[in-house]
Design a protein around this motif. Sequence first.
Motif, PDB file in Angstrom:
ATOM      1  N   ARG A   1       0.839  -1.212   0.000  1.00 54.04           N
ATOM      2  CA  ARG A   1       0.000   0.000   0.000  1.00 54.04           C
ATOM      3  C   ARG A   1       0.869   1.255   0.000  1.00 54.04           C
ATOM      4  N   ASN A   2       0.210   2.423  -0.080  1.00 56.49           N
ATOM      5  CA  ASN A   2       0.872   3.737   0.063  1.00 56.49           C
ATOM      6  C   ASN A   2       1.922   4.054  -1.001  1.00 56.49           C
ATOM      7  N   PHE A   3       1.847   3.413  -2.165  1.00 58.12           N
ATOM      8  CA  PHE A   3       2.843   3.679  -3.197  1.00 58.12           C
ATOM      9  C   PHE A   3       2.582   5.040  -3.858  1.00 58.12           C
ATOM     10  N   THR A   4       3.633   5.629  -4.448  1.00 58.19           N
ATOM     11  CA  THR A   4       3.481   6.937  -5.101  1.00 58.19           C
ATOM     12  C   THR A   4       2.975   6.774  -6.535  1.00 58.19           C
ATOM     13  N   CYS A   5       3.304   5.654  -7.165  1.00 57.69           N
ATOM     14  CA  CYS A   5       2.730   5.365  -8.472  1.00 57.69           C
ATOM     15  C   CYS A   5       2.886   3.881  -8.767  1.00 57.69           C
ATOM     16  N   CYS A   6       2.125   3.411  -9.725  1.00 56.73           N
ATOM     17  CA  CYS A   6       2.066   1.984  -9.969  1.00 56.73           C
ATOM     18  C   CYS A   6       2.082   1.745 -11.470  1.00 56.73           C
ATOM     19  N   GLY A   7       2.929   0.840 -11.930  1.00 57.10           N
ATOM     20  CA  GLY A   7       2.979   0.505 -13.352  1.00 57.10           C
ATOM     21  C   GLY A   7       3.471  -0.922 -13.459  1.00 57.10           C
ATOM     22  N   PHE A   8       4.728  -1.085 -13.854  1.00 59.32           N
ATOM     23  CA  PHE A   8       5.312  -2.421 -13.923  1.00 59.32           C
ATOM     24  C   PHE A   8       5.575  -2.956 -12.521  1.00 59.32           C
TER      25      PHE A   8
END
Length: 194
Positions: A146-153
């Motif tokens: 959780r709490n990530f700044t952005c999500c992609g790969f």
Amino acid sequence: GVVSVDISRTFEAALVHQCAPTLAGMKPGSIFCFKHFSSETLRQKTSQWNEQLAPFGLSVRILLERPDSGSAIVYVYRPSHLKRILSGNAYRRFLSEAGYEDADLDGLLEQLAYRLRTQAEFPHEIGVFLGYPLRDVIGFIENRGRNFTCCGFWKSYGDPAETQAYFARCRRCIQTYVAMFEQGIPIERLAVPA
């Protein structure tokens, strides 16, 4: 006959689609799931591509085989690139704290493969073998995803702008490689020498 052609196409198509950034030299490692029909085909394909991509500084190995479900996790990586990353003190400390015994790359990969076979959960430290920044791997573990700044790969815990730019480069690389592969360009011509 016809079936084996399809199998081979699936392996190669998955290899290009999931591993393009590694083939292009942008990432030290990638994994893909291969739904295979027999262990023999899987081993034959893996060793064939390991041989064909070796001159470009790439290795291909089976990390996990699940004969019951007829699937496998195949790892495509650049040993020299990976060794350079994993020899850094922070990475060595991280792997040692995660319970890896200090070993050469093959030894570390054996330990990773063992964990994939024996643990119910996917080992999160696999991120460092795929070239994810260490802060993101640790951030994911500490925040339980959780709490990530952005999500992609992957889920990033760093500067979102920088990470998004990298994700965009990876996506463009995949689109280009898949298009070229579908036009009949051989994988060897897509592999960038180390």
